[in-house]
Write a protein that holds these residues in place. Structure first.
Motif, short mmCIF file in Angstrom:
data_model
loop_
_atom_site.label_atom_id
_atom_site.label_comp_id
_atom_site.label_asym_id
_atom_site.label_seq_id
_atom_site.Cartn_x
_atom_site.Cartn_y
_atom_site.Cartn_z
N ALA A 24 0.52 -0.91 -1.26
CA ALA A 24 0.01 -0.06 -2.65
C ALA A 24 -0.35 1.23 -2.34
N ARG A 25 -1.17 1.41 -1.58
CA ARG A 25 -1.80 2.66 -0.98
C ARG A 25 -0.74 3.55 -0.76
N ALA A 27 2.70 3.43 -1.53
CA ALA A 27 3.36 3.78 -2.43
C ALA A 27 2.66 4.82 -3.38
N GLU A 28 1.40 4.70 -3.52
CA GLU A 28 0.59 5.61 -4.38
C GLU A 28 0.88 7.16 -3.85
N LEU A 33 4.73 5.19 -8.54
CA LEU A 33 3.63 4.44 -9.06
C LEU A 33 4.33 3.02 -9.76
N PHE A 36 3.70 0.92 -6.75
CA PHE A 36 2.13 0.76 -6.69
C PHE A 36 1.52 -0.31 -7.47
N TYR A 39 2.39 -3.89 -6.41
CA TYR A 39 1.44 -4.38 -5.23
C TYR A 39 0.10 -4.54 -5.52
N GLU A 40 -0.38 -3.90 -6.51
CA GLU A 40 -1.77 -3.95 -7.05
C GLU A 40 -1.90 -5.40 -7.71
#
Length: 108
Positions: A24-25, A27-28, A33, A36, A39-40
């Motif tokens: 996620a980090r 991807a961000e 987004l 992200f 994954y979050e």
């Protein structure tokens, strides 16, 4: 074949959560987004399997993790989801992973 979260040990879940948060980090950082967000959400669901559903009380009000000032009243549980209503909202029923619920009362 990949294991479901329900089949994973606590350590496997913790490793999966760490891996998902790292993805996620990244991807961000890349500005992707939608990836992200996926994954979050997966990390939140994996975290729900680290919580004993019996610790979530029906009729109780909880703070929402990541949403300061928002509260959720639990009506019932189904699997790893708490069904209920956001306080001060439009009062429509919704389901949230139990990993998003934080106790309001101190010492719990």
């Amino acid at each position: 074949m990949e294991k479901s979260y329900a089949q994973m040990t606590e350590q496997e879940l913790r490793n999966e959560i760490a891996s998902l948060r790292e993805k996620a980090r990244k991807a961000e950082q890349l500005g992707i987004l939608n990836e992200f967000a996926v994954y979050e959400r997966k990390a939140v669901m994996a975290a729900a399997y680290l919580i004993d559903p019996n610790t979530i009380e029906k009729g109780e009000i909880y703070r929402l993790d990541g949403s300061p000032g928002e509260y959720f009243k639990v009506e019932y549980l189904k699997g790893r989801f708490a069904w209920g209503y956001r306080l001060g909202g439009e009062q429509f029923e919704e389901a949230l992973p139990i990993s998003l619920l934080l106790p309001v009362k101190a010492g719990k």
